[in-house]
Design an enzyme around this catalytic site. Structure first.
Site, PDB file in Angstrom:
ATOM      1  N   LYS A 168      -5.420  35.842 -21.660  1.00  8.95           N
ATOM      2  CA  LYS A 168      -5.117  36.999 -22.521  1.00  8.95           C
ATOM      3  C   LYS A 168      -3.730  37.558 -22.231  1.00  8.95           C
ATOM      4  O   LYS A 168      -2.923  37.763 -23.134  1.00  8.95           O
ATOM      5  CB  LYS A 168      -6.159  38.100 -22.302  1.00  8.95           C
ATOM      6  N   ASN A 169      -3.465  37.823 -20.957  1.00  8.61           N
ATOM      7  CA  ASN A 169      -2.236  38.555 -20.644  1.00  8.61           C
ATOM      8  C   ASN A 169      -0.978  37.707 -20.790  1.00  8.61           C
ATOM      9  O   ASN A 169       0.124  38.244 -20.824  1.00  8.61           O
ATOM     10  CB  ASN A 169      -2.330  39.205 -19.254  1.00  8.61           C
TER      11      ASN A 169
ATOM     12  N   CYS B 207      -5.761  55.601 -22.686  1.00  5.31           N
ATOM     13  CA  CYS B 207      -5.279  55.117 -21.409  1.00  5.31           C
ATOM     14  C   CYS B 207      -6.329  55.298 -20.311  1.00  5.31           C
ATOM     15  O   CYS B 207      -6.276  56.266 -19.580  1.00  5.31           O
ATOM     16  CB  CYS B 207      -4.030  55.921 -21.122  1.00  5.31           C
TER      17      CYS B 207
ATOM     18  N   ARG C 187      -0.153  55.715 -17.507  1.00  7.80           N
ATOM     19  CA  ARG C 187       0.453  54.398 -17.756  1.00  7.80           C
ATOM     20  C   ARG C 187       1.820  54.585 -18.403  1.00  7.80           C
ATOM     21  O   ARG C 187       2.002  54.345 -19.597  1.00  7.80           O
ATOM     22  CB  ARG C 187      -0.464  53.540 -18.636  1.00  7.80           C
TER      23      ARG C 187
ATOM     24  N   ASP D 147      -7.314  43.451 -11.812  1.00  5.47           N
ATOM     25  CA  ASP D 147      -8.214  43.143 -12.941  1.00  5.47           C
ATOM     26  C   ASP D 147      -9.501  42.455 -12.488  1.00  5.47           C
ATOM     27  O   ASP D 147     -10.371  42.155 -13.311  1.00  5.47           O
ATOM     28  CB  ASP D 147      -7.484  42.278 -13.984  1.00  5.47           C
TER      29      ASP D 147
ATOM     30  N   ARG E 157     -12.155  42.499 -26.317  1.00  6.20           N
ATOM     31  CA  ARG E 157     -10.687  42.509 -26.327  1.00  6.20           C
ATOM     32  C   ARG E 157     -10.140  41.372 -25.476  1.00  6.20           C
ATOM     33  O   ARG E 157      -9.048  40.880 -25.737  1.00  6.20           O
ATOM     34  CB  ARG E 157     -10.152  43.819 -25.729  1.00  6.20           C
TER      35      ARG E 157
HETATM   36  C1  EPZ Z   1      -0.713  44.463 -17.031  1.00  6.92           C
HETATM   37  O1  EPZ Z   1      -0.618  45.811 -17.455  1.00  6.92           O
HETATM   38  C2  EPZ Z   1      -2.019  43.943 -17.541  1.00  6.92           C
HETATM   39  N1  EPZ Z   1      -2.020  44.043 -18.986  1.00  6.92           N
HETATM   40  C3  EPZ Z   1      -3.173  44.728 -16.937  1.00  6.92           C
HETATM   41  O2  EPZ Z   1      -4.353  44.080 -17.324  1.00  6.92           O
HETATM   42  C4  EPZ Z   1      -3.083  44.668 -15.405  1.00  6.92           C
HETATM   43  O3  EPZ Z   1      -4.057  45.525 -14.856  1.00  6.92           O
HETATM   44  C5  EPZ Z   1      -1.703  45.105 -14.935  1.00  6.92           C
HETATM   45  O4  EPZ Z   1      -0.667  44.352 -15.612  1.00  6.92           O
HETATM   46  C6  EPZ Z   1      -1.505  44.916 -13.446  1.00  6.92           C
HETATM   47  O5  EPZ Z   1      -1.703  43.565 -13.114  1.00  6.92           O
HETATM   48  C7  EPZ Z   1      -1.387  43.120 -19.701  1.00  6.92           C
HETATM   49  O6  EPZ Z   1      -0.797  42.179 -19.181  1.00  6.92           O
HETATM   50  C8  EPZ Z   1      -1.443  43.264 -21.171  1.00  6.92           C
HETATM   51  P1  EPZ Z   1       1.996  47.245 -14.926  1.00  6.92           P
HETATM   52  P2  EPZ Z   1       0.761  46.583 -17.388  1.00  6.92           P
HETATM   53  O7  EPZ Z   1       3.165  47.655 -15.750  1.00  6.92           O
HETATM   54  O8  EPZ Z   1       1.861  45.607 -17.594  1.00  6.92           O
HETATM   55  C9  EPZ Z   1       3.189  51.493 -13.077  1.00  6.92           C
HETATM   56  C10 EPZ Z   1      -6.551  43.907 -18.083  1.00  6.92           C
HETATM   57  O9  EPZ Z   1      -7.648  44.338 -17.666  1.00  6.92           O
HETATM   58  N2  EPZ Z   1       4.241  51.504 -14.110  1.00  6.92           N
HETATM   59  O10 EPZ Z   1       2.126  46.048 -14.056  1.00  6.92           O
HETATM   60  O11 EPZ Z   1       0.692  47.737 -18.308  1.00  6.92           O
HETATM   61  C11 EPZ Z   1       1.795  51.639 -13.684  1.00  6.92           C
HETATM   62  O12 EPZ Z   1       1.466  52.985 -13.894  1.00  6.92           O
HETATM   63  C12 EPZ Z   1      -5.337  44.797 -18.095  1.00  6.92           C
HETATM   64  O13 EPZ Z   1      -6.385  42.770 -18.523  1.00  6.92           O
HETATM   65  C13 EPZ Z   1       5.188  52.519 -14.102  1.00  6.92           C
HETATM   66  O14 EPZ Z   1       5.165  53.427 -13.252  1.00  6.92           O
HETATM   67  O15 EPZ Z   1       0.741  47.057 -15.890  1.00  6.92           O
HETATM   68  C14 EPZ Z   1       0.929  50.943 -12.652  1.00  6.92           C
HETATM   69  O16 EPZ Z   1       0.612  51.831 -11.631  1.00  6.92           O
HETATM   70  C15 EPZ Z   1      -5.604  46.208 -17.750  1.00  6.92           C
HETATM   71  N3  EPZ Z   1       6.158  52.512 -15.064  1.00  6.92           N
HETATM   72  C16 EPZ Z   1       1.850  49.842 -12.090  1.00  6.92           C
HETATM   73  O17 EPZ Z   1       3.181  50.220 -12.459  1.00  6.92           O
HETATM   74  C17 EPZ Z   1       6.237  51.542 -16.010  1.00  6.92           C
HETATM   75  O18 EPZ Z   1       7.176  51.584 -16.852  1.00  6.92           O
HETATM   76  C18 EPZ Z   1       1.577  48.446 -12.638  1.00  6.92           C
HETATM   77  O19 EPZ Z   1       1.542  48.484 -14.056  1.00  6.92           O
HETATM   78  C19 EPZ Z   1       5.288  50.521 -16.008  1.00  6.92           C
HETATM   79  C20 EPZ Z   1       4.291  50.520 -15.041  1.00  6.92           C
END
Ligand code: EPZ
Length: 434
Positions: free
Chosen positions: A22-23, A117, A122, A305, A397
């Site tokens: 998916k991701n 969210c 996020r 995840d 999803r």
């Molecule tokens: C991806 O989300 C995945 N989604 C998530 O999978 C997964 O949990 C996550 O990566 C972590 O592995 C997709 O790939 C579509 P991040 P993403 O940006 O990219 C902080 C699932 O169940 N952050 O790596 O949105 C954030 O708050 C889903 O399949 C900032 O502070 O996650 C978090 O604490 C849920 N500023 C950390 O970084 C930003 O601009 C990691 O988030 C971006 C993120």
């Protein structure tokens, strides 16, 4: 409305084939926009997040043709819209990849801020920082993000936090930017490497994906490609835990065992037997499950995840286990539902203490997000009695026909319709994006 009804207590056995990731797919599909020619993408999972990505592409003017159950030909050459409206963006968090892809191709993009969210705060500040460093201006107004640039130029991007989404978006925006882009403190997940491989197969010049420094030399144009998405690491991990929780014996096919290392190591500590082959993995249990501690961290650490699923398994293990969430602020919302099934779990901030009771009991429960939903299915499979899981749109999803795959392993799980008691309030039950 639909729910899953699970009659627990059946041991899973047999073989199951994992779908595309998916991701990776939700980034690769928007990335097709960057190509000047049609692309064929294979091993695309049949999940609602993919359907939404394809719908957005069509609404923009791309021609999308289904070539088989999991393959699509996408012709982006007639795209003439650069906007993803709220109505679509709210349904899928990953709609933010259209920002990077549109900006990289057309020097402009207009995408609604992603909606609801359920994992805590996020922010997308790191995405915006990357676009800005590459030369784009952004404005946020009425829930829409507007990006514009005269031209994009390579630059050094240092991320303050390790972010999967921001790393992928920076790659999408930089791939055609003039000169060299260096992304530091990049995320290293398998889907980052898959997106880089996809873009390179179109003629991009990306090096270092999978390490924390990615170098991208901009190219003028990208050509068509035929590319298969990697297998889903998290779907595979979920089936590994479902096999373990039912004390089953399952051969999980179409996996990359290297991607599963952190999960494999943890499961072995809990007492699960694992045998790895080239592209499959056998998981079985023939003894007691024992406590452990788990902390989620970015790749190559234990994936966030997989946190709800392993916590569920630990409710069935002997002793006191500790699970620490190291990525998201709030990823224990499912614990209340597990408690309804007899689990003994206390949560303090990002730490859960699980007293393994060795047993769970069926109950009516609700999925609060995708992986929480998968964890409740695992709980239902291992529990005595019947578990009814509502809000299964979260699960659909990201899991390609989960109930069908589980049934093929001997599980007693059905998807059934039931009347929506909230329909008078106009709630379509599908409002959250994750
Ligand atoms: C991806 O989300 C995945 N989604 C998530 O999978 C997964 O949990 C996550 O990566 C972590 O592995 C997709 O790939 C579509 P991040 P993403 O940006 O990219 C902080 C699932 O169940 N952050 O790596 O949105 C954030 O708050 C889903 O399949 C900032 O502070 O996650 C978090 O604490 C849920 N500023 C950390 O970084 C930003 O601009 C990691 O988030 C971006 C993120």
């Amino acid at each position: 409305m639909e729910k899953f009804v699970v009659k627990g207590g059946r041991r899973l056995s047999g073989e199951v084939t994992i779908s595309g990731a998916k991701n990776a797919a939700v980034a690769i599909l928007p990335a097709v926009i960057l190509s000047d020619e049609p692309c064929i993408v294979e091993n695309v999972p049949s999940i609602s997040d993919v359907n939404i990505s394809l719908r957005i592409l069509k609404e923009m003017g791309a021609e999308v043709t289904m070539l088989g159950k999991d393959a699509y030909r996408i012709d982006p050459t007639r795209i003439d819209k650069y906007c993803v409206p709220y109505e679509t963006a709210r349904k899928m968090r990953a709609s933010y990849y259209f920002l990077g892809a549109l900006l990289g191709k057309f020097n402009k993009a207009r995408v609604s801020m992603p909606g609801g969210c359920p994992l805590g705060d996020r922010p997308i500040d790191q995405h915006l920082k990357a676009f800005s460093v590459l030369g784009a201006d952004y404005t946020l107004s009425q829930g829409m993000i507007d990006l514009t640039a005269d031209r994009l130029h390579g630059n050094q991007i240092f991320f303050d936090v390790v972010s999967v989404g921001a790393t992928m978006n920076a790659m999408l925006a930089a791939v055609k930017a003039e000169g060299l882009t260096i992304i530091e403190n990049a995320a290293k997940e398998p889907h980052i490497v898959d997106l880089a491989n996809f873009l390179n197969s179109m003629g991009a010049n990306i090096m270092g994906a999978g390490t924390d420094v990615i170098k991208i030399r901009g190219v003028e144009r990208l050509h068509g490609t035929n590319y298969a998405v990697i297998p889903d690491q998290i779907e595979a991990g979920t089936f590994m835990i479902a096999a373990a929780a039912t004390k089953g014996d399952v051969l999980i096919k179409n996996v990359i065992p290297k991607h599963l290392e952190s999960i494999t190591k943890k499961l072995e500590k809990i007492g699960v037997n694992i045998e790895q082959f080239d592209d499959s993995i056998r998981v079985w249990v023939d003894g007691p499950l024992v406590k452990t501690s788990v902390k989620t961290t970015p790749h190559p650490g234990f994936p966030t995840d997989m946190q709800p699923q392993i916590a569920t398994l630990l409710t069935l293990a002997e002793g006191t286990s500790i699970v620490t969430e190291g990525v998201w602020e709030q990823r224990f919302r499912y614990v209340d539902e597990l408690r309804r099934m007899g689990a003994d779990i206390s949560v303090d901030g990002k730490v859960a203490v699980i007293e393994g009771t060795g047993r769970l009991m069926g109950a009516p429960v609700k999925a609060c997000d995708l992986r929480a939903g998968a964890a409740l299915i695992i709980a239902g499979l291992a529990a005595s009695g019947i578990t009814e899981i509502e809000d299964i749109f979260h699960i659909e999803r990201g899991y390609d026909c989960m109930e069908g795959k589980l049934r093929s392993l001997g599980a007693d799980i059905e998807k059934v319709n039931f009347p929506d008691s909230t329909s008078d309030s106009g709630n379509d039950g599908k409002k959250e994006a994750v």
